[in-house]
Design a protein around this motif. Sequence first.
Motif, mmCIF file in Angstrom:
data_model
loop_
_atom_site.group_PDB
_atom_site.id
_atom_site.type_symbol
_atom_site.label_atom_id
_atom_site.label_comp_id
_atom_site.label_asym_id
_atom_site.label_seq_id
_atom_site.Cartn_x
_atom_site.Cartn_y
_atom_site.Cartn_z
ATOM 1 N N UNK A 118 0.469 -1.074 0.191
ATOM 2 C CA UNK A 118 -0.047 -0.097 -0.348
ATOM 3 C C UNK A 118 0.908 1.739 -0.455
ATOM 4 N N UNK A 119 2.130 1.166 0.251
ATOM 5 C CA UNK A 119 2.819 2.501 -0.134
ATOM 6 C C UNK A 119 2.826 2.673 -1.261
ATOM 7 N N UNK A 120 2.315 2.216 -2.498
ATOM 8 C CA UNK A 120 2.239 2.734 -3.803
ATOM 9 C C UNK A 120 0.517 2.598 -4.074
ATOM 10 N N UNK A 121 0.018 2.327 -3.180
ATOM 11 C CA UNK A 121 -1.294 3.102 -3.576
ATOM 12 C C UNK A 121 -2.204 4.036 -4.187
ATOM 13 N N UNK A 122 -1.063 5.524 -3.674
ATOM 14 C CA UNK A 122 -1.602 6.177 -4.196
ATOM 15 C C UNK A 122 -1.331 6.514 -5.747
ATOM 16 N N UNK A 123 -0.297 5.924 -5.766
ATOM 17 C CA UNK A 123 0.205 5.553 -7.283
ATOM 18 C C UNK A 123 -0.849 5.218 -8.252
ATOM 19 N N UNK A 124 -0.732 3.959 -7.550
ATOM 20 C CA UNK A 124 -1.847 3.328 -8.370
ATOM 21 C C UNK A 124 -3.663 4.298 -8.679
ATOM 22 N N UNK A 125 -3.913 4.997 -7.555
ATOM 23 C CA UNK A 125 -5.093 6.168 -7.968
ATOM 24 C C UNK A 125 -4.887 6.805 -8.819
ATOM 25 N N UNK A 126 -3.617 7.597 -8.645
ATOM 26 C CA UNK A 126 -3.331 8.438 -10.261
ATOM 27 C C UNK A 126 -3.531 7.613 -11.415
ATOM 28 N N UNK A 127 -2.830 6.900 -11.405
ATOM 29 C CA UNK A 127 -3.071 6.045 -12.834
ATOM 30 C C UNK A 127 -4.615 5.499 -12.713
ATOM 31 N N UNK A 128 -5.334 5.396 -12.077
ATOM 32 C CA UNK A 128 -6.636 4.888 -11.891
ATOM 33 C C UNK A 128 -7.659 6.085 -12.691
#
Length: 235
Positions: free
Chosen positions: A76-86
């Motif tokens: 989940x340290x990469x969660x914000x990155x996945x949100x931005x990609x979404x």
Amino acid sequence: MKIALLGYGKMGKTIERLALEKGHSVVFKSSIDSSEGNFEDAEVAIEFSSPEAAVKNISKALEARIPVVSGTTGWLEKYDEMVKLCEKRNGSFISASNFSIGVNLFFSINEYAAKLMAPWKEYNVSVEEIHHLEKKDAPSGTAITIAEGILKHSNKKNWKLNTSEENSLNIIAKREEDVKGTHLVSYDSEIDTISFVHEAHSREGFAKGAILAAEWLKDKKGIFTMKDVLRIDEF
């Protein structure tokens, strides 16, 4: 519904069996070593892999504009990155530490209990989780979600694993043979103890919840949680 299974371990196989029983089809499945089927045919992806593979799998689905439901924890340290990609791809995404309907009800019960207990400072709260020996991350994502719900209504600053610090919420993580997942919240005082527990009896609860989330997400756009899927209101 045409499903891509990203991660074909024990959970992936349970999801496949239950999805087929519901009349869905699995058009693609992948593991660390192999893949089978045509990913582009999928209407939704269900991702249960490993912390190391999760970001790659989620990104693959979002880049292809395939709605993705992810139940992998420990990334989940990469969660914000996945949100931005979404958001960039105008995609659809649900990530949950646990897709079990019972656990998600437990999350809300836990948060409501924390709110009730907040004025009573003589009670010290702790969280314990027990899982099977193969589980790699500790504490579990479910235990972290439980801890975050408590911290919203607590004067404790953070959670820590196996701590005795007064200002930190203690999470105890245990690994035992063939335990599907047990989570215990305890409020202890000199006078009494208040506790409540969720115990999973099989993987089917997680799999059924993931399929339910995928069915709900298939024709939607945006970033959602299991509270949206289950229509659990904040209190």
